[in-house]
Design an enzyme around this catalytic site. Structure first.
Site, PDB file in Angstrom:
ATOM      1  CE  LYS A 156      39.457  39.997  40.097  1.00  0.00           C
ATOM      2  NZ  LYS A 156      39.196  40.081  38.639  1.00  0.00           N
TER       3      LYS A 156
ATOM      4  CB  SER B 141      36.335  35.600  34.163  1.00  0.00           C
ATOM      5  OG  SER B 141      37.244  36.030  35.163  1.00  0.00           O
TER       6      SER B 141
ATOM      7  CB  SER C  77      39.887  38.919  35.566  1.00  0.00           C
ATOM      8  OG  SER C  77      39.967  37.914  36.552  1.00  0.00           O
TER       9      SER C  77
END
Length: 277
Positions: free
Chosen positions: A118, A39, A41
């Site tokens: 992340k 993705s 992100s």
């Protein structure tokens, strides 16, 4: 005689395959785990289609170090919890080393068990807040500086055909999608880029206090990331226990902008062996 030799050859082939699988399992469990970026992100630090190895030695080992094998096409869904669940529950690690603020980390989602990637923002005991798109740590704003814009083409990206969100409004197929790019410097001196798309609720949060033994993560593409700002019960990540950490992302090994890694004309050669910062 020929039959015996044939049987012996089959046995040796099976033994070779078993040994190879054992070596690959040990390598993936204790050393490095392959990870595809699915993705957007973490743009523009990591792009959809980047392929990297996660350094499992960086923070020691827990139940999350056991690999998951998920191949929906063949109905295979073996979770790390299925193999190493016996080691889950005490939030500790063998040969554990606490991650540093600013590290890009792969961890198991506290609810779904799927692997996420992340940036580590908040350490145990920290107070984290976002006010008007600015990150505050323990009541102090972090330093941010303008760094131009990030541009990409409006088209489906990666195997899932995801389309980027754009700050410059709806953009037609093949148009240029832009986002404001800033350089954010964390208190320990780690500097990395972040992107802005829109003014939304995740740009204005309450104060999160990170519990002992847990960590607070955010995506670099701040307005397109389901992270610790959102509870893991409603689609976010919430606070991540120490034992859920898999490892650190250090370097991109390969990158493909297409629907498949076999589409060589979509390879991003400028990202091969690029350090993750």
């Amino acid at each position: 005689m020929a039959t015996e030799e044939k049987k012996g050859g089959i046995v040796e082939t099976i033994k070779t395959i078993v040994y190879a699988l054992l070596i690959a399992g040990i390598f993936r469990t204790f050393l490095f785990q392959p990870f595809w970026i699915p993705s957007g992100s973490m743009k523009d630090t990591l792009l959809i289609g980047d392929f990297l190895f996660v350094n499992k030695m960086a923070y020691g080992y827990s139940y999350a170090s056991c690999p998951s094998v998920i191949i929906p096409r063949f109905g295979i869904d073996i979770d790390a919890q299925d193999v190493c669940g016996w080691a889950d529950g005490d939030n500790t690690r063998l040969f554990g080393s606490e991650p540093k603020r600013g590290d890009v980390v792969v961890f198991r989602h506290p609810t779904s068990g799927r692997d996420y990637i992340k940036r580590l923002i908040g350490l145990p005991g920290d107070k984290v807040q976002v006010r008007d798109s600015i990150l505050y740590l323990n009541g102090e704003p972090v330093e941010v500086q303008p760094a131009g814009t990030f541009e990409e083409i409006q088209k489906p990206q990666g195997p899932q055909g995801l389309r980027p969100r754009c700050e410059n409004g709806p953009v037609g197929e093949g148009g240029t999608c832009t986002k404001t790019r800033m350089l954010e410097t964390l208190p320990n001196g780690v500097t990395h880029s972040i992107l802005n798309i829109d003014d939304q609720s995740s740009d204005h949060t309450g104060v999160y206090e990170v519990p002992a033994g847990h960590f607070f993560f955010m995506g670099d593409n701040r307005d397109n990331s389901a992270d610790s700002r959102i509870s893991n019960m409603v689609g976010g990540v919430g606070m991540v226990p120490f034992e859920n950490i898999v490892g650190r992302a250090d370097r991109i090994m390969f990158s493909s902008a297409g629907r498949s890694m076999l589409f060589f004309w979509t390879w991003r050669s400028d990202r091969f062996f690029k350090k993750v910062e």
